[in-house]
Design an enzyme around this catalytic site. Structure first.
Site, PDB file in Angstrom:
ATOM      1  N   GLU A 291       0.889 -58.483  38.787  1.00 34.34           N
ATOM      2  CA  GLU A 291       1.260 -58.967  39.558  1.00 34.34           C
ATOM      3  C   GLU A 291       0.636 -58.732  40.602  1.00 34.34           C
ATOM      4  O   GLU A 291       2.194 -57.328  41.080  1.00 34.34           O
ATOM      5  CB  GLU A 291       3.249 -59.958  39.573  1.00 34.34           C
ATOM      6  CG  GLU A 291       3.227 -60.562  40.338  1.00 34.34           C
ATOM      7  CD  GLU A 291       5.024 -60.676  40.742  1.00 34.34           C
ATOM      8  OE1 GLU A 291       5.499 -60.017  40.419  1.00 34.34           O
ATOM      9  OE2 GLU A 291       5.160 -62.096  41.445  1.00 34.34           O
TER      10      GLU A 291
ATOM     11  N   ARG B 178       8.159 -50.057  27.003  1.00 35.20           N
ATOM     12  CA  ARG B 178       7.357 -49.498  28.128  1.00 35.20           C
ATOM     13  C   ARG B 178       7.444 -47.708  27.976  1.00 35.20           C
ATOM     14  O   ARG B 178       7.730 -47.546  27.409  1.00 35.20           O
ATOM     15  CB  ARG B 178       7.870 -49.206  29.678  1.00 35.20           C
ATOM     16  CG  ARG B 178       7.678 -51.416  30.212  1.00 35.20           C
ATOM     17  CD  ARG B 178       9.554 -51.010  30.515  1.00 35.20           C
ATOM     18  NE  ARG B 178       9.323 -52.804  31.209  1.00 35.20           N
ATOM     19  CZ  ARG B 178       8.233 -52.419  32.551  1.00 35.20           C
ATOM     20  NH1 ARG B 178       8.077 -52.446  32.981  1.00 35.20           N
ATOM     21  NH2 ARG B 178       8.520 -53.593  32.904  1.00 35.20           N
TER      22      ARG B 178
ATOM     23  N   LYS C 193      10.156 -50.358  40.200  1.00 36.55           N
ATOM     24  CA  LYS C 193       8.669 -51.133  41.909  1.00 36.55           C
ATOM     25  C   LYS C 193       9.965 -50.968  42.809  1.00 36.55           C
ATOM     26  O   LYS C 193       9.549 -51.038  43.707  1.00 36.55           O
ATOM     27  CB  LYS C 193       8.935 -52.666  41.118  1.00 36.55           C
ATOM     28  CG  LYS C 193       7.649 -52.478  40.803  1.00 36.55           C
ATOM     29  CD  LYS C 193       7.029 -54.228  40.422  1.00 36.55           C
ATOM     30  CE  LYS C 193       5.914 -54.517  39.668  1.00 36.55           C
ATOM     31  NZ  LYS C 193       5.666 -55.878  39.255  1.00 36.55           N
TER      32      LYS C 193
END
Length: 540
Positions: free
Chosen positions: A31, A256, A266
């Site tokens: 994204e 992850r 983030k």
RNA sequence: AGGACUAUCGCCAAGCGGUAAGGCAAUUGGCUCUGACCCAAUUAUGCGGGGGUUCAAAUCCCUCUAGUCCUGCCA
């Protein structure tokens, strides 16, 4: 490269063999709302390497279905990072380019009685959804007629309603044990300008609806994503099924990657940048790919690191040591190994002429002579690392300077420590030494062995480099952002170190080898070494 | 009426019924004009616990325990 993600590789190989798919096509779907970091490298490398190993290919697709968070700046940054890692996506797509098609499919869903327009407020929707242990209940708008739904959805698209007033929902099962299946929202209204679509749309598809369709449109065969989407797979499959897409992509989840003592979310990365605690997303201390690039870490190092951490259905946290290892391994033959002193201790060569400066030649990298040579200055006034001196040799393993002992100054002479100078507080501030002219580096002198070899810096020609601008970043236990030293606090707090003259300015990258930016081991129990540092001159 | 997923050395991770790969870290020794690099060696009778099936189980079955994820009109 052969060992990558075996559990996924096996699935792909089987699908190929059974004829279920003709070619392996994967995708990396970021994204565009942030810069990529080392954690993303796992997804990128896995997708690209896996497809490549089967002679397939990988698409880069920007998942831009929420204009509230996305920005053009990030798409450029992401593209650059991916190319830097050595991948040229076969195709570059944008999820928003499929808005027309996803919209038409939504109409189909309504026509088939599989979607309806719901007027519940966000809070009501949440209440109706039930809880983890209790079933939800049907929305009062669930049984609207197909034609009414069609009209209402059309109106939504045409901007007749306010944000939040209506949504399009899938009609599945409000008592489904998986909450994602309790009539998930498919479209919401947003009057926000999209970075590519402008104001063309005011309804935007949700990830759960848009993503499987985008995969299907592109003929993606295996849609790799992280573990937290595991609970969404059943919905992913539902969308693929009811939309009767030509291609039937399959979602596969993997864990992850986290690295100890490294900020990876983030949210924190953004906070650091916005609070101006760091220079930007490409600050050399950042775990972003841009930051690592600027620090001098190469894409090869990142690739071997990622590949060697493996991949499984576990969110793994590897030790920072592992990353360091692969970076050193990659850099050791590529970079100049210059000398630096981070915690300086003054050394005066009592039997050396005042004002005289000699220059010796040294290889920039002893293991790779093709990197050339440089001049190393020597004079009566030098600096050595504080840790390379102590009054008395503590044990037989000590291979540095001590009173009465002789060591080799790398690339120069043997020196013997004879006396120390103290300040008013009793701290050692200077060591008086004598050098032996016949022991010059390269002279072949071997009549006696020094007690080790240490690095040094000539005082008058040294460049100063501000180390504390590059304090390593970690997050403390309270998860508040702070600038704690990763290790030996003193080495970074005392502000200044010294980098060998001449070499410092010729480097255009912030290259490092372990101690260049980490200084000493975390428990300070052992000095490992290469005091090799170089800093980006622009950041002086 | 909760569901899903995971559990192999300090950290990653192979293994997929035939008797525990590898990497990082660590330790020991050697070499060395970087205690780096390099070289040699050591490091799970054990695979979350307990049962069971089998000639044989980390691998299959049952059960227990622990951890992770899910109640955005985020992705």
């Amino acid at each position: 490269m052969e060992e990558i993600a075996n559990f996924i590789k096996t699935i792909m190989a089987n699908d190929l063999e059974s004829g279920k798919v003709k070619k392996i096509i994967t995708r990396f779907p970021p994204e565009p709302n942030a810069y990529l970091h080392i954690g993303h490298a796992r997804a990128i490398i896995t997708n690209f390497e896996l497809a490549k190993s089967f002679n397939g290919y990988t698409n880069l697709r920007f998942d831009d279905t929420n204009p509230a968070k996305e920005d053009e700046e990030f798409v450029e940054g992401i593209k650059k990072d991916i190319e830097w890692l050595g991948y040229n996506p076969e195709n570059v797509f944008f999820g928003s380019d499929y808005f027309e098609e996803t919209y038409k499919l939504a109409l189909e869903l309504i026509n088939n009685g599989l979607a309806y327009v719901c007027d519940l407020t966000q809070a009501e929707t949440s209440a109706y959804r039930g809880t983890l242990t209790e079933a939800g209940k049907n929305s009062p708008y669930r049984e609207r007629s197909i034609s009414e739904n069609l009209t209402l959805f059309e109106n939504m698209k045409n901007g007749l309603y306010k944000e939040g007033e209506k949504v399009l929902r899938a009609k599945i099962d409000m008592s489904h044990p998986n909450i994602n299946m309790r009539d998930p929202v498919l479209y919401r209204i947003m009057y926000i300008k999209h970075h590519r679509q402008g104001n063309k749309w005011c309804i935007y598809p949700m990830y759960d609806y848009a993503h499987p369709l985008q995969d299907a449109f592109e003929g993606i065969t295996h849609s790799l994503c992280s573990l937290e989407y595991d609970n969404h797979r059943v919905l992913y499959d539902w969308v693929i099924e009811v939309c009767k897409t030509k291609y039937k992509p399959v979602q596969i989840e993997f864990g992850r990657l986290n690295i100890t003592n490294t900020i990876m979310s983030k949210r924190y990365i953004k906070q650091l940048v916005e609070s101006k605690k760091v220079i930007g997303y490409d600050d050399p201390r950042m775990p972003t790919l841009a930051g690592m690039r600027r620090r001098g870490i190469t894409p090869e190092a990142i690739k071997t690191f990622i590949l060697s951490t493996g991949l499984s259905r576990i969110n793994s946290t590897v030790e920072g040591d592992m990353l360091d290892h692969f970076v050193r391994e990659d850099l050791k033959l590529k970079v100049n190994r210059i000398m630096a002193v981070t915690k300086p201790l003054k050394v005066t060569i009592t039997n050396y002429e005042e004002g005289k400066i000699e220059y010796f030649e040294a290889f920039n990298n002893q293991e790779n002579e093709s990197l050339g040579k440089r001049k190393v200055a020597f004079s009566k006034h030098l600096y050595i690392e504080q840790e390379d001196f102590c009054l008395e040799k503590p044990d037989k393993h000590y291979k540095r300077l001590a009173l009465g002992l002789e060591v080799r100054l790398m690339n120069a002479y043997f020196i013997k420590a004879n006396e120390v100078v103290y300040d008013n507080n009793g701290n050692i501030i200077e060591v008086l030494c004598a050098y032996d002219e016949q022991t010059l580096s390269g002279s072949g002198f071997n009549e006696r062995k020094p007690n080790g070899t240490i690095t040094f810096i000539e005082a008058t020609t040294a460049n100063k480099a501000v180390f504390n601008k590059f304090e390593p970043l970690i997050i403390d236990d309270n998860e508040e952002i702070s600038f704690l030293e990763r290790i030996n606090p003193d080495s970074w707090k005392t502000d200044e170190g010294f980098v060998e003259a001449g070499v410092y300015n010729t480097l255009d990258r912030f290259q490092f080898i372990r101690d260049g930016y980490y200084a000493v081991d975390s428990d300070n129990s052992k000095l490992t070494f290469n005091r090799i540092v170089s800093l980006k001159s622009a950041l002086k």
